[in-house]
Design a protein around this motif. Structure first.
Motif, PDB file in Angstrom:
ATOM      1  N   CYS A  60      47.733  73.838 -52.266  1.00 55.42           N
ATOM      2  CA  CYS A  60      46.524  73.204 -52.783  1.00 55.42           C
ATOM      3  C   CYS A  60      45.368  74.204 -52.805  1.00 55.42           C
ATOM      4  O   CYS A  60      44.553  74.206 -53.732  1.00 55.42           O
ATOM      5  CB  CYS A  60      46.164  71.998 -51.927  1.00 55.42           C
ATOM      6  SG  CYS A  60      45.050  70.842 -52.720  1.00 55.42           S
ATOM      7  N   ARG A  61      45.331  75.057 -51.807  1.00 56.95           N
ATOM      8  CA  ARG A  61      44.298  76.106 -51.796  1.00 56.95           C
ATOM      9  C   ARG A  61      44.525  77.086 -52.951  1.00 56.95           C
ATOM     10  O   ARG A  61      43.565  77.561 -53.572  1.00 56.95           O
ATOM     11  CB  ARG A  61      44.324  76.852 -50.454  1.00 56.95           C
ATOM     12  CG  ARG A  61      43.201  77.879 -50.318  1.00 56.95           C
ATOM     13  CD  ARG A  61      41.864  77.187 -50.278  1.00 56.95           C
ATOM     14  NE  ARG A  61      40.750  78.129 -50.325  1.00 56.95           N
ATOM     15  CZ  ARG A  61      40.134  78.514 -51.431  1.00 56.95           C
ATOM     16  NH1 ARG A  61      40.563  78.089 -52.621  1.00 56.95           N
ATOM     17  NH2 ARG A  61      39.117  79.325 -51.386  1.00 56.95           N
ATOM     18  N   VAL A  62      45.771  77.382 -53.256  1.00 54.99           N
ATOM     19  CA  VAL A  62      46.087  78.236 -54.400  1.00 54.99           C
ATOM     20  C   VAL A  62      45.610  77.590 -55.693  1.00 54.99           C
ATOM     21  O   VAL A  62      45.019  78.231 -56.559  1.00 54.99           O
ATOM     22  CB  VAL A  62      47.603  78.519 -54.471  1.00 54.99           C
ATOM     23  CG1 VAL A  62      47.968  79.211 -55.779  1.00 54.99           C
ATOM     24  CG2 VAL A  62      48.037  79.368 -53.288  1.00 54.99           C
ATOM     25  N   LEU A  63      45.852  76.291 -55.832  1.00 58.03           N
ATOM     26  CA  LEU A  63      45.420  75.566 -57.018  1.00 58.03           C
ATOM     27  C   LEU A  63      43.900  75.643 -57.181  1.00 58.03           C
ATOM     28  O   LEU A  63      43.384  75.869 -58.283  1.00 58.03           O
ATOM     29  CB  LEU A  63      45.887  74.114 -56.930  1.00 58.03           C
ATOM     30  CG  LEU A  63      45.635  73.207 -58.131  1.00 58.03           C
ATOM     31  CD1 LEU A  63      46.756  72.181 -58.241  1.00 58.03           C
ATOM     32  CD2 LEU A  63      44.305  72.483 -58.021  1.00 58.03           C
ATOM     33  N   LEU A  64      43.175  75.454 -56.088  1.00 56.04           N
ATOM     34  CA  LEU A  64      41.713  75.548 -56.154  1.00 56.04           C
ATOM     35  C   LEU A  64      41.272  76.949 -56.565  1.00 56.04           C
ATOM     36  O   LEU A  64      40.313  77.112 -57.324  1.00 56.04           O
ATOM     37  CB  LEU A  64      41.114  75.175 -54.792  1.00 56.04           C
ATOM     38  CG  LEU A  64      41.169  73.695 -54.423  1.00 56.04           C
ATOM     39  CD1 LEU A  64      40.839  73.509 -52.953  1.00 56.04           C
ATOM     40  CD2 LEU A  64      40.216  72.885 -55.288  1.00 56.04           C
ATOM     41  N   PHE A  65      41.975  77.945 -56.075  1.00 57.54           N
ATOM     42  CA  PHE A  65      41.636  79.323 -56.424  1.00 57.54           C
ATOM     43  C   PHE A  65      41.791  79.562 -57.925  1.00 57.54           C
ATOM     44  O   PHE A  65      41.000  80.267 -58.547  1.00 57.54           O
ATOM     45  CB  PHE A  65      42.525  80.284 -55.638  1.00 57.54           C
ATOM     46  CG  PHE A  65      42.108  81.724 -55.744  1.00 57.54           C
ATOM     47  CD1 PHE A  65      41.124  82.235 -54.921  1.00 57.54           C
ATOM     48  CD2 PHE A  65      42.691  82.569 -56.672  1.00 57.54           C
ATOM     49  CE1 PHE A  65      40.728  83.561 -55.011  1.00 57.54           C
ATOM     50  CE2 PHE A  65      42.313  83.894 -56.775  1.00 57.54           C
ATOM     51  CZ  PHE A  65      41.322  84.399 -55.947  1.00 57.54           C
ATOM     52  N   THR A  66      42.809  78.938 -58.541  1.00 55.03           N
ATOM     53  CA  THR A  66      43.048  79.159 -59.968  1.00 55.03           C
ATOM     54  C   THR A  66      41.945  78.573 -60.847  1.00 55.03           C
ATOM     55  O   THR A  66      41.793  78.992 -61.995  1.00 55.03           O
ATOM     56  CB  THR A  66      44.395  78.548 -60.406  1.00 55.03           C
ATOM     57  OG1 THR A  66      44.368  77.129 -60.217  1.00 55.03           O
ATOM     58  CG2 THR A  66      45.542  79.166 -59.633  1.00 55.03           C
ATOM     59  N   VAL A  67      41.180  77.602 -60.332  1.00 52.75           N
ATOM     60  CA  VAL A  67      40.113  77.017 -61.144  1.00 52.75           C
ATOM     61  C   VAL A  67      38.727  77.500 -60.709  1.00 52.75           C
ATOM     62  O   VAL A  67      37.714  76.933 -61.116  1.00 52.75           O
ATOM     63  CB  VAL A  67      40.175  75.477 -61.123  1.00 52.75           C
ATOM     64  CG1 VAL A  67      41.433  74.978 -61.796  1.00 52.75           C
ATOM     65  CG2 VAL A  67      40.062  74.929 -59.713  1.00 52.75           C
ATOM     66  N   GLY A  68      38.683  78.544 -59.876  1.00 62.53           N
ATOM     67  CA  GLY A  68      37.400  79.178 -59.600  1.00 62.53           C
ATOM     68  C   GLY A  68      36.802  78.966 -58.233  1.00 62.53           C
ATOM     69  O   GLY A  68      35.699  79.440 -57.963  1.00 62.53           O
ATOM     70  N   PHE A  69      37.498  78.264 -57.342  1.00 65.42           N
ATOM     71  CA  PHE A  69      36.987  78.087 -55.990  1.00 65.42           C
ATOM     72  C   PHE A  69      37.484  79.254 -55.135  1.00 65.42           C
ATOM     73  O   PHE A  69      38.470  79.157 -54.413  1.00 65.42           O
ATOM     74  CB  PHE A  69      37.447  76.747 -55.407  1.00 65.42           C
ATOM     75  CG  PHE A  69      36.754  75.563 -56.005  1.00 65.42           C
ATOM     76  CD1 PHE A  69      35.613  75.035 -55.428  1.00 65.42           C
ATOM     77  CD2 PHE A  69      37.235  74.986 -57.178  1.00 65.42           C
ATOM     78  CE1 PHE A  69      34.970  73.945 -55.987  1.00 65.42           C
ATOM     79  CE2 PHE A  69      36.608  73.897 -57.744  1.00 65.42           C
ATOM     80  CZ  PHE A  69      35.466  73.367 -57.155  1.00 65.42           C
ATOM     81  N   TRP A  70      36.794  80.377 -55.236  1.00 62.87           N
ATOM     82  CA  TRP A  70      37.230  81.582 -54.539  1.00 62.87           C
ATOM     83  C   TRP A  70      37.115  81.440 -53.023  1.00 62.87           C
ATOM     84  O   TRP A  70      37.916  81.986 -52.268  1.00 62.87           O
ATOM     85  CB  TRP A  70      36.421  82.786 -54.986  1.00 62.87           C
ATOM     86  CG  TRP A  70      36.197  82.884 -56.460  1.00 62.87           C
ATOM     87  CD1 TRP A  70      34.997  82.954 -57.110  1.00 62.87           C
ATOM     88  CD2 TRP A  70      37.196  82.947 -57.500  1.00 62.87           C
ATOM     89  NE1 TRP A  70      35.187  83.044 -58.469  1.00 62.87           N
ATOM     90  CE2 TRP A  70      36.518  83.047 -58.734  1.00 62.87           C
ATOM     91  CE3 TRP A  70      38.583  82.918 -57.498  1.00 62.87           C
ATOM     92  CZ2 TRP A  70      37.187  83.120 -59.956  1.00 62.87           C
ATOM     93  CZ3 TRP A  70      39.260  82.981 -58.712  1.00 62.87           C
ATOM     94  CH2 TRP A  70      38.571  83.081 -59.906  1.00 62.87           C
ATOM     95  N   ARG A  71      36.101  80.697 -52.581  1.00 60.51           N
ATOM     96  CA  ARG A  71      35.860  80.596 -51.128  1.00 60.51           C
ATOM     97  C   ARG A  71      35.348  79.204 -50.799  1.00 60.51           C
ATOM     98  O   ARG A  71      34.530  78.643 -51.527  1.00 60.51           O
ATOM     99  CB  ARG A  71      34.835  81.645 -50.691  1.00 60.51           C
ATOM    100  CG  ARG A  71      34.563  81.690 -49.190  1.00 60.51           C
ATOM    101  CD  ARG A  71      33.723  82.920 -48.856  1.00 60.51           C
ATOM    102  NE  ARG A  71      32.392  82.835 -49.439  1.00 60.51           N
ATOM    103  CZ  ARG A  71      31.301  82.463 -48.748  1.00 60.51           C
ATOM    104  NH1 ARG A  71      31.408  82.159 -47.473  1.00 60.51           N
ATOM    105  NH2 ARG A  71      30.138  82.426 -49.338  1.00 60.51           N
ATOM    106  N   ILE A  72      35.849  78.639 -49.716  1.00 60.71           N
ATOM    107  CA  ILE A  72      35.361  77.361 -49.202  1.00 60.71           C
ATOM    108  C   ILE A  72      34.764  77.626 -47.822  1.00 60.71           C
ATOM    109  O   ILE A  72      35.486  77.953 -46.883  1.00 60.71           O
ATOM    110  CB  ILE A  72      36.484  76.318 -49.112  1.00 60.71           C
ATOM    111  CG1 ILE A  72      37.105  76.089 -50.493  1.00 60.71           C
ATOM    112  CG2 ILE A  72      35.946  75.004 -48.558  1.00 60.71           C
ATOM    113  CD1 ILE A  72      38.300  75.160 -50.465  1.00 60.71           C
ATOM    114  N   LYS A  73      33.483  77.493 -47.720  1.00 62.40           N
ATOM    115  CA  LYS A  73      32.784  77.827 -46.481  1.00 62.40           C
ATOM    116  C   LYS A  73      32.646  76.583 -45.605  1.00 62.40           C
ATOM    117  O   LYS A  73      32.234  75.518 -46.067  1.00 62.40           O
ATOM    118  CB  LYS A  73      31.394  78.393 -46.805  1.00 62.40           C
ATOM    119  CG  LYS A  73      30.613  78.821 -45.577  1.00 62.40           C
ATOM    120  CD  LYS A  73      29.251  79.380 -45.976  1.00 62.40           C
ATOM    121  CE  LYS A  73      28.450  79.799 -44.747  1.00 62.40           C
ATOM    122  NZ  LYS A  73      27.107  80.326 -45.120  1.00 62.40           N
TER     123      LYS A  73
END
Length: 231
Positions: free
Chosen positions: A64-77
């Motif tokens: 799921c983190r990979v999926l978020l990365f593919t749409v532009g969520f490079w970092r979740i703080k």
């Protein structure tokens, strides 16, 4: 203007690689969850075994983190108090369609209270959500709402704490992330157990999230059509 053109050009060039990575991540999660569902098929309504739960946690959350990365969520703080896995109920605001994906990645594939008319009806996602042991509710059906409240209470008060952590969006719907919180629905708190509050905030909502929403929806539609053609 020139920078925008360059940004669009780069985005277009990366669209296919992103689609491939997203599709691969979802297929791997789908296969793992289908196996989990097949093994646990004789025990509906009961917690998964520790081994099956580990399969879901160590496949769905990182993918799921990979999926978020593919749409532009490079970092979740993360700021403030960290998630306490011993607290069974997590309540969060509902700012966008990405909230469930974000909390799945950050809370190690928890369970959710979710609408029956959402992702639960989509191919692939329905199998993943069942393996995550979501509590589904039809908000237009009184009996469904009552059954969901009873299931929430049963899980949160279960003495063996075998069910995954439960995440609830008590607002019941999304807003744009900038408006005040909507009134909470009491169904999230019927069990009367301690909860951990979470606030999701998008720092760059206007320039980044809206294009990402469109990209994600487009990529999901393409991926679904590809999978349906293969079946």
């Amino acid at each position: 203007m020139a920078s925008r053109v360059v940004t669009l050009a780069i985005g277009g060039a990366l669209f296919v690689p992103r689609l491939v990575v997203m599709t691969a991540a979802e297929v791997v999660a789908f296969v793992a969850c289908v196996v989990v569902g097949w093994v646990a098929r004789s025990r509906p309504g009961t917690p998964l075994s520790p081994m099956l739960r580990a399969v879901v946690r160590w496949t769905v959350a990182p993918l799921c983190r990979v999926l978020l990365f593919t749409v532009g969520f490079w970092r979740i703080k993360q700021t403030g108090r960290r998630r306490d896995p011993n607290v069974r109920l997590v309540v969060s605001n509902h700012a966008s369609i990405f909230d469930g994906f974000i909390l799945t990645a950050m809370c190690e594939a928890p369970s959710f209270l979710a609408r029956t008319e959402g992702l639960a009806r989509l191919p692939i996602y329905s199998d993943i959500l069942r393996a995550m042991q979501l509590v589904f509710v039809d908000r237009q059906n009184h009996q469904s709402r009552r059954q969901a409240a009873e299931e929430i209470t049963r899980r949160l008060r279960s003495p063996n704490a075998a069910f995954p952590q439960l995440v609830v969006f008590p607002e019941g719907t999304t807003n744009d992330g900038t408006a005040p919180l909507l009134p909470f629905r009491r169904g999230a708190f019927v069990a009367g157990v301690p909860c951990q509050p979470v606030v999701i905030r998008f720092v760059s909502l206007r320039p980044s999230v809206r294009p990402s929403v469109m990209m994600m929806m487009m990529m999901m539609m393409i991926m679904m059509m590809m999978m349906m053609m293969m079946m």
